[in-house]
Scaffold this active site. Structure first.
Site, PDB file in Angstrom:
ATOM      1  N   ASP A  11       0.958  -1.343   0.030  1.00 10.24           N
ATOM      2  CA  ASP A  11       0.101  -0.036  -0.036  1.00 10.24           C
ATOM      3  C   ASP A  11       0.970   1.235   0.082  1.00 10.24           C
ATOM      4  O   ASP A  11       2.051   1.203   0.167  1.00 10.24           O
ATOM      5  CB  ASP A  11      -0.835  -0.008   1.042  1.00 10.24           C
ATOM      6  CG  ASP A  11      -1.821   1.077   1.082  1.00 10.24           C
ATOM      7  OD1 ASP A  11      -2.332   1.578  -0.022  1.00 10.24           O
ATOM      8  OD2 ASP A  11      -2.338   1.608   2.237  1.00 10.24           O
ATOM      9  N   SER A  12       0.247   2.451   0.084  1.00 10.35           N
ATOM     10  CA  SER A  12       0.967   3.686   0.023  1.00 10.35           C
ATOM     11  C   SER A  12       1.427   3.920   1.447  1.00 10.35           C
ATOM     12  O   SER A  12       2.173   4.835   1.631  1.00 10.35           O
ATOM     13  CB  SER A  12       0.086   4.786  -0.583  1.00 10.35           C
ATOM     14  OG  SER A  12      -1.182   4.802   0.251  1.00 10.35           O
ATOM     15  N   CYS A  75      -4.357  -1.683  -1.990  1.00 11.45           N
ATOM     16  CA  CYS A  75      -4.786  -0.174  -2.326  1.00 11.45           C
ATOM     17  C   CYS A  75      -5.800  -0.061  -3.409  1.00 11.45           C
ATOM     18  O   CYS A  75      -4.955  -0.360  -4.610  1.00 11.45           O
ATOM     19  CB  CYS A  75      -3.370   0.273  -2.385  1.00 11.45           C
ATOM     20  SG  CYS A  75      -3.478   2.205  -2.874  1.00 11.45           S
ATOM     21  N   GLU A 152      -4.098   7.526   9.107  1.00 10.26           N
ATOM     22  CA  GLU A 152      -2.696   7.620   9.330  1.00 10.26           C
ATOM     23  C   GLU A 152      -2.564   8.086  10.806  1.00 10.26           C
ATOM     24  O   GLU A 152      -1.513   7.680  11.514  1.00 10.26           O
ATOM     25  CB  GLU A 152      -1.828   8.611   8.120  1.00 10.26           C
ATOM     26  CG  GLU A 152      -1.878   7.782   6.833  1.00 10.26           C
ATOM     27  CD  GLU A 152      -0.616   6.737   6.705  1.00 10.26           C
ATOM     28  OE1 GLU A 152      -0.051   6.647   7.346  1.00 10.26           O
ATOM     29  OE2 GLU A 152      -0.944   5.944   5.821  1.00 10.26           O
ATOM     30  N   CYS A 183     -11.235   2.424   0.055  1.00  6.34           N
ATOM     31  CA  CYS A 183      -9.867   3.038   0.230  1.00  6.34           C
ATOM     32  C   CYS A 183      -9.730   1.918   1.503  1.00  6.34           C
ATOM     33  O   CYS A 183     -10.220   1.957   2.565  1.00  6.34           O
ATOM     34  CB  CYS A 183      -9.569   4.193   0.390  1.00  6.34           C
ATOM     35  SG  CYS A 183      -8.007   4.690   1.330  1.00  6.34           S
ATOM     36  N   HIS A 185      -7.393   2.295   3.832  1.00  2.58           N
ATOM     37  CA  HIS A 185      -7.184   3.133   5.214  1.00  2.58           C
ATOM     38  C   HIS A 185      -8.635   3.052   5.831  1.00  2.58           C
ATOM     39  O   HIS A 185      -8.485   3.538   7.392  1.00  2.58           O
ATOM     40  CB  HIS A 185      -6.648   4.656   4.762  1.00  2.58           C
ATOM     41  CG  HIS A 185      -5.368   4.629   4.633  1.00  2.58           C
ATOM     42  ND1 HIS A 185      -4.830   4.398   3.254  1.00  2.58           N
ATOM     43  CD2 HIS A 185      -4.268   5.336   5.271  1.00  2.58           C
ATOM     44  CE1 HIS A 185      -3.435   4.497   3.282  1.00  2.58           C
ATOM     45  NE2 HIS A 185      -3.259   5.223   4.446  1.00  2.58           N
TER      46      HIS A 185
END
Ligand code: DGL
Length: 268
Positions: A11-12, A75, A152, A183, A185
């Site tokens: 993932d990023s 992702c 995050e 997403c 996240h």
């Protein structure tokens, strides 16, 4: 294949950890290598060409170096463009996380909300998913990078400002009965999103389906009894993460060792 198959999760940022959690809960026998390209974060605002070459470079190198059996592109933003190129380059299975439009549309009686990155909501891949799997149910699109940042922050011990969240999700208010967390996240801030959207809105993500697909491709039984004590999973970043100490503390709880820095292009 070794007795303990090795899976690379990419993932990023920390979003792929929501997919990691879903996978490891059902397949505790796996050995995981988690790689995140935080130097180019957020992918939701990255130029497509750059995204493509970075994902190909980082994933190919990790697969070679770590003798990986299967790759999970955890992702949505990356999966909507890199999967064909990546599959053409690798000899091992590649599983891509994409927005769960199909199950959401089947559950919905009113309309579906797709909450994703600004890139994912505009990608032709996503438009095709919607046309294919939700032809009769309207899909409201909401793209936000701030939501990604909030996840995050949460993984580094920061609280979530529910008023801010309410403001971001306001366009979906009273319009939908199912929301796709498009997403990776977002499952990390699922409780907060549920609180703001209310219990009348069902939240759908891709975690379970990905765990099932990984089990199928590796021919592994799901829900095997966890035989306790395991080695720490490995985790690598493309640059030093912000608030690294706080992040490492959280990662330790999730079963990872300390983050290793592998700059892009990584050393061979
Ligand atoms: N976690 C990612 C996704 O599923 C991308 C977040 C970002 O870097 O913008 O789309």
């Amino acid at each position: 294949m070794t007795s303990q198959p090795k899976v690379l999760i990419f993932d990023s940022g920390v979003g792929g950890l929501s997919v990691y959690k879903a996978i490891i809960a059902r397949l505790p026998q796996l050995s995981i290598v988690y790689t995140f390209d935080n130097e180019a974060y957020p992918y939701g605002e990255l130029e497509q060409k750059t995204l493509l070459s970075r994902v190909l470079g980082i994933v190919q190198r990790a697969v070679l170096k770590d003798d990986i059996d299967l790759v999970v592109i955890a992702c949505n933003t990356a999966s909507t463009i890199v999967l064909p190129a990546l599959r053409a380059k690798l000899q091992i299975p590649v599983v891509g996380v994409v927005p769960a439009i199909k199950p959401a549309s089947l559950l919905s009686h009113l309309a579906v909300g797709l909450i994703a990155t600004p890139a994912t909501v505009t990608r032709p891949y996503t438009q095709e998913l919607i046309q294919h799997f939700s032809p009769h149910k309207p899909v409201e699109l909401l793209g936000s990078t701030r939501l990604v940042d909030m996840a995050e922050e949460k993984l580094r011990g920061h609280g979530i400002d529910l008023h801010e969240l309410e403001h971001i999700l306001a366009p979906l208010h009273n319009k939908i009965d199912v929301a796709v967390l498009g997403c990776t996240h977002f499952p990390l801030i699922k409780e907060e999103i549920q609180t703001v959207l209310g219990n009348q809105v069902r939240l759908v993500d891709s975690g379970e389906a990905i765990a099932r697909r990984v089990a199928q491709l590796l021919s592994l039984p799901m829900d095997e009894e966890d035989r306790g004590q395991r080695e720490k999973h490995r985790i690598m970043s493309s640059t030093t993460p912000w608030e690294e100490t706080a992040l490492n503390m959280e990662l330790n709880k999730l079963g990872f060792g300390i983050i290793q820095n592998c700059p892009y292009p990584m050393d061979a």
